[in-house]
Motif scaffolding. Structure first.
Motif, PDB file in Angstrom:
ATOM      1  N   UNK A 125      36.378 -38.107  65.735  1.00  0.00           N
ATOM      2  CA  UNK A 125      37.427 -38.897  65.121  1.00  0.00           C
ATOM      3  C   UNK A 125      38.257 -37.914  64.301  1.00  0.00           C
ATOM      4  N   UNK A 126      39.581 -37.939  64.468  1.00  0.00           N
ATOM      5  CA  UNK A 126      40.461 -36.986  63.792  1.00  0.00           C
ATOM      6  C   UNK A 126      41.418 -37.721  62.865  1.00  0.00           C
ATOM      7  N   UNK A 127      41.492 -37.257  61.619  1.00  0.00           N
ATOM      8  CA  UNK A 127      42.462 -37.767  60.647  1.00  0.00           C
ATOM      9  C   UNK A 127      43.479 -36.662  60.409  1.00  0.00           C
ATOM     10  N   UNK A 128      44.768 -36.993  60.555  1.00  0.00           N
ATOM     11  CA  UNK A 128      45.853 -36.049  60.329  1.00  0.00           C
ATOM     12  C   UNK A 128      46.794 -36.630  59.283  1.00  0.00           C
ATOM     13  N   UNK A 129      47.040 -35.875  58.214  1.00  0.00           N
ATOM     14  CA  UNK A 129      47.953 -36.319  57.150  1.00  0.00           C
ATOM     15  C   UNK A 129      49.116 -35.344  57.053  1.00  0.00           C
ATOM     16  N   UNK A 130      50.333 -35.898  56.926  1.00  0.00           N
ATOM     17  CA  UNK A 130      51.555 -35.110  56.806  1.00  0.00           C
ATOM     18  C   UNK A 130      52.329 -35.548  55.580  1.00  0.00           C
ATOM     19  N   UNK A 161      55.460 -35.141  45.040  1.00  0.00           N
ATOM     20  CA  UNK A 161      54.183 -35.568  45.587  1.00  0.00           C
ATOM     21  C   UNK A 161      54.179 -37.042  45.978  1.00  0.00           C
ATOM     22  N   UNK A 162      55.127 -37.798  45.486  1.00  0.00           N
ATOM     23  CA  UNK A 162      55.160 -39.212  45.842  1.00  0.00           C
ATOM     24  C   UNK A 162      56.052 -39.488  47.053  1.00  0.00           C
ATOM     25  N   UNK A 163      56.631 -38.442  47.631  1.00  0.00           N
ATOM     26  CA  UNK A 163      57.427 -38.647  48.831  1.00  0.00           C
ATOM     27  C   UNK A 163      56.547 -39.171  49.955  1.00  0.00           C
ATOM     28  N   UNK A 164      57.190 -39.679  50.966  1.00  0.00           N
ATOM     29  CA  UNK A 164      56.471 -40.319  52.068  1.00  0.00           C
ATOM     30  C   UNK A 164      55.381 -39.421  52.635  1.00  0.00           C
ATOM     31  N   UNK A 165      54.242 -39.993  52.715  1.00  0.00           N
ATOM     32  CA  UNK A 165      53.104 -39.325  53.337  1.00  0.00           C
ATOM     33  C   UNK A 165      52.616 -40.229  54.448  1.00  0.00           C
ATOM     34  N   UNK A 166      52.261 -39.649  55.552  1.00  0.00           N
ATOM     35  CA  UNK A 166      51.689 -40.433  56.636  1.00  0.00           C
ATOM     36  C   UNK A 166      50.355 -39.830  57.034  1.00  0.00           C
TER      37      UNK A 166
END
Length: 155
Positions: A50-55, A18-23
């Motif tokens: 307004x759009x928020x996208x998390x990966x 869960x601590x891997x890179x998140x953008x």
């Protein structure tokens, strides 16, 4: 005891994933008001998204907030658009009734505080409506009025 160590390793592995890179990114299209009539008794309203996208490969309990600055004035309480030296006031709101200013948390404005519980591989996409209004009866010259509002996404 050996079985306990395996379970502990699996739990630690889950935590490290869960601590891997998140953008997270934020995007919006330019919000364009229709032609403004300074003689009209009706304000000019517009709605934008307004759009928020998390990966992330795996993410748990992700939270973020979105703030909008005051544009040219630097104050969310008194936003203006300009055309040369001419100015026109407008405002951005978080609600369709246009009562709560969307901003940075200052001057009674609100910010977007949101998040999600779990995501595995697939991006999480959230859309938020932003409601704009130009007040009626502003004595302004004809022209293309512009302002740039900066969006700050913190996660």
């Amino acid at each position: 005891m050996r079985h306990f160590c395996k379970i502990l390793f699996i739990l630690l592995l889950s935590v490290s994933l869960q601590t891997q890179a998140q953008t997270c990114t934020v995007s919006t299209l330019p919000v364009t008001f229709s032609t403004y009539d300074p003689l009209s008794n009706t304000p000019s309203d517009i709605t934008g998204t307004l759009t928020v996208t998390c990966n992330a490969l795996v993410s748990l309990l992700v939270s973020y907030n979105v703030k909008l600055n005051g544009g040219l004035t630097g104050s969310v309480a008194s936003r203006i658009m300009t055309s040369g030296v001419s100015q026109m006031t407008y405002q951005l709101y978080s609600d369709s009734g246009r009562t709560t200013i969307m901003g940075d948390g200052t001057a009674g404005s609100t910010i977007i505080n949101d998040g999600y519980l779990l995501s595995v591989v697939a991006p999480v996409i959230r859309n938020y409506s932003i409601y704009g209004r130009i007040a009626a009866k502003q004595n302004v010259k004809a022209g293309a009025y512009l302002d740039t509002v900066t969006i700050l996404l913190t996660y």
